[in-house]
Design an enzyme around this catalytic site. Structure first.
Site, PDB file in Angstrom:
ATOM      1  N   ASP A  39       8.587  -4.415 -41.700  1.00 27.78           N
ATOM      2  CA  ASP A  39       7.143  -4.193 -41.809  1.00 27.78           C
ATOM      3  C   ASP A  39       6.429  -5.472 -42.237  1.00 27.78           C
ATOM      4  O   ASP A  39       7.015  -6.307 -42.921  1.00 27.78           O
ATOM      5  CB  ASP A  39       6.897  -3.074 -42.836  1.00 27.78           C
ATOM      6  CG  ASP A  39       5.489  -2.509 -42.735  1.00 27.78           C
ATOM      7  OD1 ASP A  39       4.776  -2.819 -41.746  1.00 27.78           O
ATOM      8  OD2 ASP A  39       5.088  -1.774 -43.650  1.00 27.78           O
ATOM      9  N   ASN A  41       4.435  -7.550 -40.021  1.00 26.77           N
ATOM     10  CA  ASN A  41       4.177  -8.566 -38.982  1.00 26.77           C
ATOM     11  C   ASN A  41       2.677  -8.826 -38.833  1.00 26.77           C
ATOM     12  O   ASN A  41       2.246  -9.967 -38.703  1.00 26.77           O
ATOM     13  CB  ASN A  41       4.719  -8.093 -37.622  1.00 26.77           C
ATOM     14  CG  ASN A  41       6.224  -7.971 -37.607  1.00 26.77           C
ATOM     15  OD1 ASN A  41       6.888  -8.359 -38.559  1.00 26.77           O
ATOM     16  ND2 ASN A  41       6.771  -7.418 -36.531  1.00 26.77           N
ATOM     17  N   TRP A  44       1.259 -10.773 -41.787  1.00 25.99           N
ATOM     18  CA  TRP A  44       1.728 -12.164 -41.709  1.00 25.99           C
ATOM     19  C   TRP A  44       0.815 -12.960 -40.766  1.00 25.99           C
ATOM     20  O   TRP A  44       0.411 -14.083 -41.074  1.00 25.99           O
ATOM     21  CB  TRP A  44       3.170 -12.173 -41.184  1.00 25.99           C
ATOM     22  CG  TRP A  44       3.826 -13.509 -41.119  1.00 25.99           C
ATOM     23  CD1 TRP A  44       4.578 -14.101 -42.092  1.00 25.99           C
ATOM     24  CD2 TRP A  44       3.810 -14.423 -40.013  1.00 25.99           C
ATOM     25  NE1 TRP A  44       5.033 -15.314 -41.658  1.00 25.99           N
ATOM     26  CE2 TRP A  44       4.576 -15.542 -40.391  1.00 25.99           C
ATOM     27  CE3 TRP A  44       3.230 -14.402 -38.742  1.00 25.99           C
ATOM     28  CZ2 TRP A  44       4.775 -16.635 -39.542  1.00 25.99           C
ATOM     29  CZ3 TRP A  44       3.418 -15.489 -37.900  1.00 25.99           C
ATOM     30  CH2 TRP A  44       4.184 -16.592 -38.298  1.00 25.99           C
ATOM     31  N   GLU A  86       4.906   6.615 -33.610  1.00 26.61           N
ATOM     32  CA  GLU A  86       3.503   6.408 -34.003  1.00 26.61           C
ATOM     33  C   GLU A  86       2.961   5.070 -33.489  1.00 26.61           C
ATOM     34  O   GLU A  86       1.754   4.891 -33.385  1.00 26.61           O
ATOM     35  CB  GLU A  86       3.375   6.471 -35.534  1.00 26.61           C
ATOM     36  CG  GLU A  86       3.564   7.868 -36.128  1.00 26.61           C
ATOM     37  CD  GLU A  86       5.016   8.359 -36.144  1.00 26.61           C
ATOM     38  OE1 GLU A  86       5.935   7.521 -36.156  1.00 26.61           O
ATOM     39  OE2 GLU A  86       5.221   9.596 -36.104  1.00 26.61           O
ATOM     40  N   ASN A  87       3.853   4.139 -33.154  1.00 24.89           N
ATOM     41  CA  ASN A  87       3.386   2.818 -32.706  1.00 24.89           C
ATOM     42  C   ASN A  87       2.615   2.865 -31.386  1.00 24.89           C
ATOM     43  O   ASN A  87       1.904   1.912 -31.042  1.00 24.89           O
ATOM     44  CB  ASN A  87       4.563   1.834 -32.580  1.00 24.89           C
ATOM     45  CG  ASN A  87       5.090   1.353 -33.920  1.00 24.89           C
ATOM     46  OD1 ASN A  87       6.234   0.946 -34.049  1.00 24.89           O
ATOM     47  ND2 ASN A  87       4.253   1.404 -34.953  1.00 24.89           N
ATOM     48  N   TRP A  88       2.723   3.977 -30.641  1.00 23.76           N
ATOM     49  CA  TRP A  88       1.957   4.102 -29.386  1.00 23.76           C
ATOM     50  C   TRP A  88       0.453   4.121 -29.648  1.00 23.76           C
ATOM     51  O   TRP A  88      -0.345   3.899 -28.749  1.00 23.76           O
ATOM     52  CB  TRP A  88       2.345   5.383 -28.639  1.00 23.76           C
ATOM     53  CG  TRP A  88       3.727   5.344 -28.053  1.00 23.76           C
ATOM     54  CD1 TRP A  88       4.812   6.028 -28.490  1.00 23.76           C
ATOM     55  CD2 TRP A  88       4.167   4.581 -26.918  1.00 23.76           C
ATOM     56  NE1 TRP A  88       5.903   5.735 -27.712  1.00 23.76           N
ATOM     57  CE2 TRP A  88       5.530   4.852 -26.737  1.00 23.76           C
ATOM     58  CE3 TRP A  88       3.535   3.689 -26.040  1.00 23.76           C
ATOM     59  CZ2 TRP A  88       6.281   4.269 -25.721  1.00 23.76           C
ATOM     60  CZ3 TRP A  88       4.286   3.108 -25.023  1.00 23.76           C
ATOM     61  CH2 TRP A  88       5.642   3.405 -24.878  1.00 23.76           C
ATOM     62  N   ARG A 203      13.110  -2.106 -46.950  1.00 22.57           N
ATOM     63  CA  ARG A 203      11.777  -2.089 -46.337  1.00 22.57           C
ATOM     64  C   ARG A 203      11.032  -3.338 -46.798  1.00 22.57           C
ATOM     65  O   ARG A 203      10.951  -3.613 -47.994  1.00 22.57           O
ATOM     66  CB  ARG A 203      10.996  -0.836 -46.706  1.00 22.57           C
ATOM     67  CG  ARG A 203       9.617  -0.854 -46.048  1.00 22.57           C
ATOM     68  CD  ARG A 203       8.919   0.471 -46.002  1.00 22.57           C
ATOM     69  NE  ARG A 203       7.730   0.313 -45.160  1.00 22.57           N
ATOM     70  CZ  ARG A 203       7.117   1.274 -44.519  1.00 22.57           C
ATOM     71  NH1 ARG A 203       7.559   2.494 -44.594  1.00 22.57           N
ATOM     72  NH2 ARG A 203       6.053   1.026 -43.790  1.00 22.57           N
ATOM     73  N   GLU A 222      20.377   4.251 -50.767  1.00 27.55           N
ATOM     74  CA  GLU A 222      19.689   3.421 -51.769  1.00 27.55           C
ATOM     75  C   GLU A 222      18.535   2.695 -51.087  1.00 27.55           C
ATOM     76  O   GLU A 222      18.719   2.092 -50.016  1.00 27.55           O
ATOM     77  CB  GLU A 222      20.663   2.375 -52.343  1.00 27.55           C
ATOM     78  CG  GLU A 222      21.781   2.958 -53.165  1.00 27.55           C
ATOM     79  CD  GLU A 222      21.284   3.626 -54.443  1.00 27.55           C
ATOM     80  OE1 GLU A 222      20.309   3.157 -55.025  1.00 27.55           O
ATOM     81  OE2 GLU A 222      21.893   4.651 -54.835  1.00 27.55           O
TER      82      GLU A 222
HETATM   83  C1  FPP Z   1       5.740  -3.598 -38.340  1.00 25.40           C
HETATM   84  O1  FPP Z   1       4.760  -4.565 -38.624  1.00 25.40           O
HETATM   85  C2  FPP Z   1       6.627  -3.976 -37.248  1.00 25.40           C
HETATM   86  C3  FPP Z   1       6.665  -3.339 -36.035  1.00 25.40           C
HETATM   87  C4  FPP Z   1       5.804  -2.219 -35.705  1.00 25.40           C
HETATM   88  C5  FPP Z   1       7.579  -3.738 -34.960  1.00 25.40           C
HETATM   89  C6  FPP Z   1       8.819  -4.518 -35.285  1.00 25.40           C
HETATM   90  C7  FPP Z   1       9.113  -5.400 -34.124  1.00 25.40           C
HETATM   91  C8  FPP Z   1       9.641  -6.633 -34.159  1.00 25.40           C
HETATM   92  C9  FPP Z   1      10.148  -7.247 -35.390  1.00 25.40           C
HETATM   93  C10 FPP Z   1       9.743  -7.511 -32.955  1.00 25.40           C
HETATM   94  C11 FPP Z   1      10.569  -7.059 -31.786  1.00 25.40           C
HETATM   95  C12 FPP Z   1      11.854  -6.368 -32.105  1.00 25.40           C
HETATM   96  C13 FPP Z   1      13.099  -6.755 -31.685  1.00 25.40           C
HETATM   97  C14 FPP Z   1      14.248  -5.868 -31.984  1.00 25.40           C
HETATM   98  C15 FPP Z   1      13.365  -8.015 -30.966  1.00 25.40           C
HETATM   99  P1  FPP Z   1       3.230  -4.135 -38.587  1.00 25.40           P
HETATM  100  O2  FPP Z   1       2.670  -4.603 -37.301  1.00 25.40           O
HETATM  101  O3  FPP Z   1       3.076  -2.675 -38.846  1.00 25.40           O
HETATM  102  O4  FPP Z   1       2.655  -4.974 -39.795  1.00 25.40           O
HETATM  103  P2  FPP Z   1       1.384  -4.623 -40.692  1.00 25.40           P
HETATM  104  O5  FPP Z   1       1.721  -3.374 -41.467  1.00 25.40           O
HETATM  105  O6  FPP Z   1       1.269  -5.842 -41.562  1.00 25.40           O
HETATM  106  O7  FPP Z   1       0.221  -4.449 -39.770  1.00 25.40           O
END
Ligand code: FPP
Length: 264
Positions: A39, A41, A44, A86-88, A203, A222
């Site tokens: 979590d 990305n 960041w 939920e990511n959709w 996490r 854990e």
């Molecule tokens: C959460 O960060 C992350 C994701 C929804 C996707 C994870 C995907 C990757 C790491 C890249 C591709 C995967 C592979 C296996 C190559 P967020 O976007 O929810 O972050 P935020 O909460 O800060 O918005």
């Protein structure tokens, strides 16, 4: 890039923080199954005034690092929550980037998985995965099916509640005798059939939630939460998680000190 993962020798430099952490690890009590909710990305990217998609790209690099470090350490199962049901709900552009990154990862890393004796397994609702990604996943799963060193489990289009409902439906279709149903039997209908339950769940980005991840399987897992955002997660963070995990006492609901033994 193509390289062979060997042991930790030559990978961890003497005198570094990593070397100090490795010293503290008892390799006879490693978590057998490590699961990760990757979590942070988006945050960041926002901190750098970049589009969210850049955060996911940087996150892919952390995936490569963690796969390599886990294999070198001797972890047997590594499960990564890469795309939830939920990511959709995210903007189409971001959804497309995520599936595109996964396809790129598979194209670039399938040789690395194969040569390093790593097996790929997918959990989640496969039919909802875009066709070209699904085809690539099936190719890599087939290619690596006999590998033994570590299984990399990708949770894709995955939701814990939906997995449980699918399992119930499948079980009821095949088993009519209610008194035959127990935890063991039910587990065999989950996507994770044949895998031990996770010993440790990491996490990143500080959130204290399960977010519909491995709800059944994490009953005694854990939890280790770090404020580090996923694109910044490095092998030293992984080593720290394992050191902290080994200091805990796992009781599985009992009262005896289980010397943090792996139950599975
Ligand atoms: C959460 O960060 C992350 C994701 C929804 C996707 C994870 C995907 C990757 C790491 C890249 C591709 C995967 C592979 C296996 C190559 P967020 O976007 O929810 O972050 P935020 O909460 O800060 O918005």
């Amino acid at each position: 890039m193509f390289f062979m993962f060997d042991t930790l020798e030559g990978y961890i430099q003497p005198g570094t923080v990593e070397a100090d952490l490795v010293q503290q690890i008892d390799f006879s009590r490693l978590p057998v199954h490590l699961a990760i909710i990757m979590d942070g990305n988006g945050r960041w990217a926002r901190q750098r005034n970049l589009p969210r998609t850049e955060g996911h790209k940087a996150g892919s690099e952390s995936v490569k690092e963690v796969v390599e470090a886990s294999a070198r350490l001797g972890i047997k199962y590594l499960t990564l929550y890469a795309f939830s049901r939920e990511n959709w709900k995210r903007p189409r552009d971001e959804v497309n980037t995520l599936w595109g990154l996964l396809k790129k990862y598979l194209a670039e890393e399938s040789k690395v998985l194969l040569e390093n004796d790593l097996k790929l397994k997918v959990i989640g609702e496969r039919s909802g995965i875009p066709y070209l990604v699904r085809r690539e996943l099936a190719r890599v799963e087939r290619l690596t099916r006999n590998n033994k060193r570590m299984t990399v489990v990708l949770a894709l289009n995955y939701g814990g509640r939906q997995e449980i409902l699918r399992a119930i439906k499948m079980m009821l279709r095949r088993k009519s005798r209610i008194d035959e149903i127990d935890e063991n039997l039910f587990s065999r209908y989950l996507d994770t059939a044949g895998l031990p339950d996770p010993d440790l769940l990491i996490r990143t980005s500080g959130e204290m939630r399960l977010s519909n991840f491995l709800l059944w399987q994490c009953a005694y897992t854990e939890l280790w939460v770090t404020p580090v955002l996923w694109p910044d997660f490095r092998r030293k963070d992984l080593l720290q998680a394992i050191v902290d995990y080994q200091k805990r006492e796992r009781r599985f609901g009992g009262i005896e000190v289980a010397a943090n033994s792996n139950r599975s």
